[in-house]
Each structure stands twice: as C-alpha cells, then as structure tokens.
Design an enzyme around this catalytic site. Structure first.
Site, PDB file in Angstrom:
ATOM      1  N   ASP A 176       9.916  44.961  27.349  1.00 13.71           N
ATOM      2  CA  ASP A 176      10.913  43.848  27.669  1.00 13.71           C
ATOM      3  C   ASP A 176      10.269  42.434  28.127  1.00 13.71           C
ATOM      4  OD1 ASP A 176      14.021  43.409  28.575  1.00 13.71           O
ATOM      5  OD2 ASP A 176      12.778  42.656  30.329  1.00 13.71           O
ATOM      6  N   TYR A 303      14.362  34.070  33.138  1.00  9.21           N
ATOM      7  CA  TYR A 303      15.105  34.030  31.590  1.00  9.21           C
ATOM      8  C   TYR A 303      15.084  32.571  31.311  1.00  9.21           C
ATOM      9  CZ  TYR A 303      16.318  38.861  31.120  1.00  9.21           C
ATOM     10  OH  TYR A 303      16.396  40.162  30.911  1.00  9.21           O
ATOM     11  N   HIS A 357      15.361  51.644  25.953  1.00  4.79           N
ATOM     12  CA  HIS A 357      14.808  50.398  26.528  1.00  4.79           C
ATOM     13  C   HIS A 357      14.061  50.818  27.706  1.00  4.79           C
ATOM     14  CE1 HIS A 357      14.251  46.071  26.755  1.00  4.79           C
ATOM     15  NE2 HIS A 357      14.592  46.192  28.214  1.00  4.79           N
TER      16      HIS A 357
END
Length: 382
Positions: A176, A303, A357
């Site tokens: 990630d 982000y 994930h």
C-alpha cells in the site's frame, strides 16, 4: 537524534467519551443491496455492539506496550516507531512501512518472525533488526504541519531515522502506501538500500511510456483496463481522500461508527477470507487507534499529497536496488512483471497461495518467509 521510549497510555476520559458516542449512534436507513452499497447495516450493528460491550482497549494497549516503542524528532515532527533488534549471528536492518487504513499494528505478528526466526522454526542467520515507523499523521506520529509531506518526503525521514539508529545500509519492505515509501527510499538512496520487498505495487505507479519506450503489451493493456475498471467501481474512497480529505475528516472524526464503517468496509473487501478477513478485535484495535489519536483526517491527507507527487518515472529513471515481489491472490489489481521491470530491478516474483491486501495481518508467516528468502542473497553485500 533524540530517541525516547514511548508507552501507550490513553486517558480514561477518552475511553469514557468513546463509550458514550457508541451508545448514542444515529443509524442510517439500511440498504437492500447489503455490501454492494458499502458497509452492511446488520454487520455494522453487530460490530458496534462488540466494540461497545466486548472489546477491551486496555487489553489491547497492554499487549501493544510489550513492543519496544519510541519517538524521535525528525524534520520537526515527532515520529513513533517500533525498534526490535534481531536475534541471530548478523541481523540485517529492515524498515517496514504500513499503509492506509492500517497502522503499525499491522506488523505486530510479523516482527518476531523476522527478528527471531530461530524461535519460529527458521534459520537464525535470516534475522533482521526491524524498524516499524508510524507514517506522519498516523497513530502516535505527528501530522505534517504544512503541505508537501508525500511518500517521497516520508522516505527521506525514514532514511534519517535509520541513520539515527546507526544503520548505514538496510532493506525496505512495504505494501500500500508503504510500498510507495519503500520505492522512494530505493530510488533516492540506492547507495544505502540493499534491496526492496513489496507485496503491492502502488496504483499510482507509472513507468515511462511513449516514444523511445517499448510498446504496451497485450498483458499490460489488460492490466490497465482491469485497473481502470476497479478504480471506477471501488476507488471512490481514494478519489475523495485524494481531493477533499478535510471535508471527509469532519464526519469521520465526529462519529466512531462512521469511522468504523469507512475502515471495516475495506477489510471486508480486500482480505482473503470471510467477514473482515482477520479477527474482529484486530480490526477494532486498528479502528480504535485512529479514533483515540484523532488521526483519520491527517492520515487521509497523505492521499492528496501523493496525488500531488505521484509515483511516476521519466525516461531512463530506474529504481536500482533489487526488488522482490510477493503476489497475494486477493490483492488489489497488480501489474504484470513486465510493467514493473520498466523501472524496477526485479529479481523475484513470487505468487503466494492465499492472502489479500493486509498481508502482514492475514498471512504473517507466508510474508515473513518470503522476506527472509528475498534478502538472503544480499546479506553478504553489507
């Protein structure tokens, strides 16, 4: 570098306030589409009931405090990290970086498998000195006070941290956001990073394309189409976090139920298993960490920062340290090896039998074994 031991100690009044808010949740109208519209109503009611009546933060806090935790001031920020020295003839320094919506808690079960492999049925010669920093604005690390703290700047902070700990050369691992931080470490500090191990290639990664570059293959084109389809259906959260993180933060910082739904839905969708893919208490510990440190807003701001400085590479640019990739079957869309080799120095490409994930939480033994194998040839290069 001023490095100080750290102990988690959430005040009682914060826990009492959390309990009050959980008791007074205002529930939305249920959706007839269940999980297709997001976090399922019945599931969330059960999850919140468990949080309110069964989950015990103090039990989790006491367990987490068995980890050797510290804080250090780097670039004006107090950065929280785990530092567990290895047990073996010559442990290799390794920095592990988590992502969103995870935290340093992701690495809890992975750390002993890497620092003391001999105690877990593996070769003591494969031991690591493990460092697990909390990303700025996550958990017990300070949020950035000004714009610009993207994954590339975080990599610079990690390089400073490793220097402060006395590690000249080291490996880097992540998934990630942690995969992006590890990549920038390898790109900007190739003389210090012995190798990279990633269990995800960030969706923002783009190699050089166009004139002078190999044409996009059929396999690569299929990946781009698959990735675009996933983004259209699943990446609404990422677009919002990458464009208007502050607006999102008001609601999720005010409602523990809203915060839990935002995070739990990702565990349900991205893990390889039923329900949340890992234990309910594990997910609630992670969610509670976001709530009790009030870091949802500062975490999703990363982000936007990464949107401003994406993982794009121009012609001739290479990430020089050798790369090993562990491919977990329920991971988000992963590019083919040829796409990655356009920039990275790929040495290992290993399909894993199960996992998603959150590999360090879901399959720590599989991930640890692959990390040990990946770095074994590099130990003599130190």
């Amino acid at each position: 570098m001023d490095i100080r031991p750290y102990t988690i100690a959430i005040p009682d009044e914060q826990l009492a306030e959390l309990s009050r808010r959980l008791r007074h949740t205002r529930w939305p109208t249920p959706s007839p589409r269940r999980w297709d519209d997001g976090a399922d109503f019945d599931f969330m009611q059960q999850l919140m009931l468990h949080w309110q009546e069964t989950f015990d933060w103090r039990v989790q806090e006491a367990r987490l405090n068995q980890l050797p935790q510290y804080r250090a001031r780097i670039d004006g920020l107090e950065i929280h990290f785990i530092h567990q020295p290895g047990t073996g003839p010559q442990p290799l320094p390794l920095v592990l970086t988590h992502g969103w919506p995870g935290s340093f808690i992701e690495m809890e079960r992975l750390v002993p498998l890497l620092t003391d492999p001999g105690a877990h049925g593996a070769d003591p010669a494969d031991a690591f000195h493990v460092v697990v920093p909390s990303l700025p604005g996550f958990g017990f690390s300070d949020p950035a006070a000004r714009p610009g703290m993207s994954s590339r700047q975080i990599a610079r902070a990690w390089a400073a941290l490793m220097t402060g700990l006395g590690y000249t050369r080291f490996g880097a691992q992540g998934g990630d956001i942690g995969a992006g931080v590890s990549t920038w470490l390898g790109f900007d500090y190739p003389e210090r990073v012995l190798g990279l191990h990633l269990n995800y290639i960030p969706g923002s990664f783009r190699p050089p394309l166009g004139q002078g570059e190999p044409p996009v293959s059929l396999e690569e084109q299929a990946f781009l189409e698959r990735s675009a389809s996933w983004s259209e259906e699943e990446n609404g959260y990422g677009h919002l976090q990458g464009t208007r993180p502050q607006t999102l933060a008001y609601g999720l910082s005010d409602s523990p139920t809203g915060l839990a739904a935002w995070i739990a839905e990702k565990f349900h969708a991205w893990t390889d298993g039923e329900g949340l893919g890992v234990s309910t208490d594990t997910v609630l510990t992670n969610i509670a960490l976001y709530w009790l440190t009030n870091t949802l807003g500062s975490s999703v701001r990363l982000y936007r920062e990464n949107r401003q400085q994406p993982l794009h590479f121009g012609s001739g640019k290479r990430v020089q340290p050798p790369l090993s990739v562990a491919l977990f079957p329920r991971e988000l869309p992963m590019p083919p090896r040829s796409w990655v080799e356009r920039v990275y120095n790929v040495q290992r490409w290993t399909p894993m039998p199960r996992g998603g994930h959150f590999a360090a939480l879901e399959e720590p033994e599989l991930l640890a074994a692959d990390i040990r194998a990946a770095f074994r040839p590099m130990r003599l290069q130190r």
